[in-house]
Design a protein around this motif. Structure first.
Motif, short mmCIF file in Angstrom:
data_model
loop_
_atom_site.label_atom_id
_atom_site.label_comp_id
_atom_site.label_asym_id
_atom_site.label_seq_id
_atom_site.Cartn_x
_atom_site.Cartn_y
_atom_site.Cartn_z
N GLN A 221 0.83 -1.21 0.00
CA GLN A 221 0.00 0.00 0.00
C GLN A 221 0.87 1.26 0.00
OE1 GLN A 221 -2.50 -0.79 3.42
NE2 GLN A 221 -4.24 -1.32 2.13
N HIS A 222 2.00 1.22 0.69
CA HIS A 222 2.91 2.37 0.67
C HIS A 222 3.46 2.61 -0.74
CE1 HIS A 222 3.85 4.63 4.29
NE2 HIS A 222 3.52 3.57 4.98
N LEU A 223 3.73 1.55 -1.47
CA LEU A 223 4.21 1.71 -2.84
C LEU A 223 3.10 2.24 -3.74
CD1 LEU A 223 6.32 -1.56 -3.23
CD2 LEU A 223 7.19 0.77 -3.06
N ALA A 224 1.88 1.77 -3.51
CA ALA A 224 0.76 2.21 -4.35
C ALA A 224 0.29 3.62 -4.00
CB ALA A 224 -0.41 1.22 -4.22
N TYR A 225 0.35 3.97 -2.71
CA TYR A 225 -0.13 5.28 -2.24
C TYR A 225 0.94 5.93 -1.37
CZ TYR A 225 -4.28 2.47 -3.26
OH TYR A 225 -5.19 1.63 -3.84
N PRO A 226 1.95 6.54 -1.97
CA PRO A 226 3.05 7.13 -1.19
C PRO A 226 2.60 8.21 -0.22
CG PRO A 226 3.64 6.96 -3.52
CD PRO A 226 2.17 6.65 -3.42
N VAL A 227 1.44 8.82 -0.47
CA VAL A 227 0.95 9.87 0.42
C VAL A 227 0.64 9.33 1.82
CG1 VAL A 227 -1.51 9.64 -0.10
CG2 VAL A 227 -0.58 11.90 0.46
N LEU A 228 0.57 8.00 1.96
CA LEU A 228 0.32 7.39 3.27
C LEU A 228 1.35 7.84 4.30
CD1 LEU A 228 -0.59 3.64 2.59
CD2 LEU A 228 -2.06 5.43 3.48
N HIS A 229 2.58 8.02 3.86
CA HIS A 229 3.64 8.41 4.80
C HIS A 229 3.34 9.75 5.46
CE1 HIS A 229 7.62 8.85 6.53
NE2 HIS A 229 7.72 10.03 5.97
N TYR A 230 2.52 10.58 4.82
CA TYR A 230 2.26 11.92 5.32
C TYR A 230 0.99 12.00 6.17
CZ TYR A 230 5.70 12.67 1.68
OH TYR A 230 6.83 12.59 0.90
N TYR A 231 0.41 10.85 6.48
CA TYR A 231 -0.74 10.83 7.38
C TYR A 231 -0.23 10.57 8.79
CZ TYR A 231 -4.67 11.26 4.20
OH TYR A 231 -5.60 11.76 3.32
N HIS A 232 -0.12 11.63 9.56
CA HIS A 232 0.39 11.55 10.92
C HIS A 232 -0.75 11.25 11.88
CE1 HIS A 232 2.89 12.62 14.40
NE2 HIS A 232 1.85 13.29 14.86
N SER A 233 -0.58 10.23 12.71
CA SER A 233 -1.62 9.86 13.67
C SER A 233 -1.60 10.77 14.89
CB SER A 233 -1.43 8.40 14.11
OG SER A 233 -1.61 7.52 13.02
N ARG A 234 -2.76 10.96 15.46
CA ARG A 234 -2.87 11.83 16.63
C ARG A 234 -2.27 11.18 17.87
NH1 ARG A 234 -8.79 14.00 17.71
NH2 ARG A 234 -8.32 14.79 15.62
N THR A 235 -2.36 9.87 17.97
CA THR A 235 -1.89 9.16 19.15
C THR A 235 -0.78 8.17 18.78
OG1 THR A 235 -3.52 7.38 18.92
CG2 THR A 235 -4.17 9.33 20.19
N ARG A 236 0.05 7.85 19.77
CA ARG A 236 1.12 6.88 19.55
C ARG A 236 0.56 5.49 19.23
NH1 ARG A 236 6.15 8.77 21.55
NH2 ARG A 236 6.90 6.62 21.81
N ALA A 237 -0.60 5.19 19.76
CA ALA A 237 -1.19 3.85 19.58
C ALA A 237 -1.54 3.57 18.12
CB ALA A 237 -2.43 3.71 20.45
N THR A 238 -1.80 4.61 17.34
CA THR A 238 -2.18 4.42 15.93
C THR A 238 -1.10 4.89 14.97
OG1 THR A 238 -3.35 6.55 15.98
CG2 THR A 238 -4.66 4.56 16.41
N ALA A 239 0.09 5.15 15.48
CA ALA A 239 1.21 5.61 14.65
C ALA A 239 1.95 4.41 14.09
CB ALA A 239 2.14 6.49 15.46
N ALA A 240 1.79 4.14 12.80
CA ALA A 240 2.39 2.95 12.19
C ALA A 240 3.93 2.95 12.24
CB ALA A 240 1.91 2.81 10.75
N PRO A 241 4.61 4.06 11.95
CA PRO A 241 6.08 4.02 12.03
C PRO A 241 6.59 3.64 13.42
CG PRO A 241 5.38 5.95 10.82
CD PRO A 241 4.15 5.35 11.42
N LEU A 242 5.95 4.17 14.44
CA LEU A 242 6.35 3.86 15.81
C LEU A 242 6.07 2.40 16.14
CD1 LEU A 242 7.59 5.49 18.13
CD2 LEU A 242 5.28 5.91 18.97
N ALA A 243 4.90 1.91 15.73
CA ALA A 243 4.56 0.51 15.98
C ALA A 243 5.52 -0.42 15.24
CB ALA A 243 3.12 0.24 15.53
N LEU A 244 5.87 -0.07 14.02
CA LEU A 244 6.80 -0.89 13.25
C LEU A 244 8.17 -0.94 13.92
CD1 LEU A 244 6.86 -2.39 10.42
CD2 LEU A 244 8.12 -0.39 9.62
N ALA A 245 8.63 0.19 14.44
CA ALA A 245 9.91 0.23 15.13
C ALA A 245 9.88 -0.64 16.38
CB ALA A 245 10.27 1.66 15.49
N HIS A 246 8.79 -0.58 17.15
CA HIS A 246 8.66 -1.41 18.35
C HIS A 246 8.64 -2.89 17.99
CE1 HIS A 246 6.82 1.95 21.09
NE2 HIS A 246 8.08 2.16 20.76
N LEU A 247 7.93 -3.23 16.92
CA LEU A 247 7.87 -4.62 16.50
C LEU A 247 9.26 -5.13 16.10
CD1 LEU A 247 6.24 -7.17 15.74
CD2 LEU A 247 5.93 -6.17 13.47
#
Length: 343
Positions: A221-247
């Motif tokens: 989905q990131h390759l198909a829709y690069p604008v996804l990277h610019y959707y910043h989540s309001r909370t840490r719980a829904t922040a994909a970059p942070l979750a990916l780093a923790h995983l």
């Protein structure tokens, strides 16, 4: 000189030729950029869209760091709408430049259309409104009008479809972050949460297997829709970059810090690590990282794992593992910082 003479014989001036060439180039640029961004699922954004998005995102990040954090939450929708507006306005501009030399007249008086009239004529043509108070005077101009209507319908349809698809992908991205977050609030907690006192439970291993599929989908989905990277989540719980780093930190602990005899099966951990690799590659390939970190982040607190009774390697092995993973962990920290979060 012979080319210019032939232009004059057809009633064209050098200025007419330049306007048509410039207008055609703009229309072609918009068409290629829209196609690359919306249809080419593995090519990332088009060159125009990528530059506009990167410029706006850097501005939002600067405002975020200067004390206006709430604006970053609106960056994604603003960038998405701006992308569509840029396509439409440039398409309008390109066809206006072409129509200025094509021969457009007032339908009633037959007087040649002025610049503002041509802008208006081009607008209702590409938006397929069908207003008839200005008309084309030649067969060639009628063909150009039909082509303008087609490109307008084509780009606007692509844009609407893209908007809907991006919103769905944003929801899936947030859901992935929540899914990873259910494993634990931080990497060490994820590891201890999977330990049943004797070994890592089968339910924990199954959850790793389940998240692998969603990671693979998220990467594409990131390759198909690069604008996804610019959707910043309001909370840490829904922040994909942070979750990916923790995983990834949790997988690092499982593979390198937990004693070999106590680790879960490699068949469960290794595919998840490869899925994280793919996700990180997709993000790096489609988005600029405006924030660079100097080094890898601090290692997770291993004492939490020890206190849970999980066997761990000795300090020397821990240091060697940290050195080997330094570049990877720095890349993850860069992705987290470029999304406006701290590690």
């Amino acid at each position: 000189m012979s080319n210019c003479s032939s232009c004059e014989k057809r009633g064209w001036t050098v200025e007419d030729v330049l306007l048509r060439v410039a207008g055609s180039a703009v229309v072609l640029l918009v068409a290629l950029d829209a196609l690359t961004t919306t249809v080419t699922v593995s090519g990332g954004a088009g060159p125009l869209t990528r530059r506009v998005a990167e410029l706006l995102w850097r501005g939002f990040l600067r405002l975020h760091r200067s004390g206006v954090p709430s604006l970053l939450q609106r960056a994604g929708p603003v960038l998405l709408v701006t992308t569509v507006l840029v396509w439409v306005l440039l398409l309008w501009l390109g066809w206006t430049l072409v129509m200025l030399t094509a021969g457009v007249v007032d339908a009633t008086t037959r007087e040649p259309a002025g610049v503002a009239d041509v802008v208006y004529y081009t607008g209702f043509t590409i938006f397929t409104l069908g207003v008839g108070d200005f008309v084309a005077t030649t067969s060639a101009t009628r063909v150009l009008t039909a082509a303008a209507s087609f490109t307008g319908l084509f780009v606007i349809t692509l844009a609407i479809t893209y908007l809907i698809s991006v919103v769905s992908a944003v929801v899936a991205r947030r859901a992935l972050a929540v899914q990873i977050g259910t494993l634990g609030s931080h990497p060490a907690a994820m590891v201890t949460g999977g330990w049943d006192g004797q070994e890592f439970s089968s339910a924990f291993v199954q959850r790793l297997v389940n998240v692998t599929k969603d990671l693979a989908t998220g990467a594409e989905q990131h390759l198909a829709y690069p604008v996804l990277h610019y959707y910043h989540s309001r909370t840490r719980a829904t922040a994909a970059p942070l979750a990916l780093a923790h995983l990834d930190e949790m997988l690092f602990l499982l593979q390198e810090i937990v004693d070999e005899g106590a680790r879960p099966e490699a068949a469960a951990v290794a595919p998840t690590r490869r899925a994280v690799d793919r996700y990180l590659e997709a993000v790096m390939a489609t988005s600029s990282m405006p924030v660079q970190v100097d080094g890898p982040p601090p290692l997770p607190d291993v004492s939490v794992i020890r206190s849970a009774g999980i066997p761990v390697v000795d300090e020397a092995h821990l240091r060697m593992a940290a050195v080997a993973a330094a570049d990877r962990r720095r890349s993850l920290a860069t992705m987290v910082a470029s999304d406006g979060w701290t590690w």
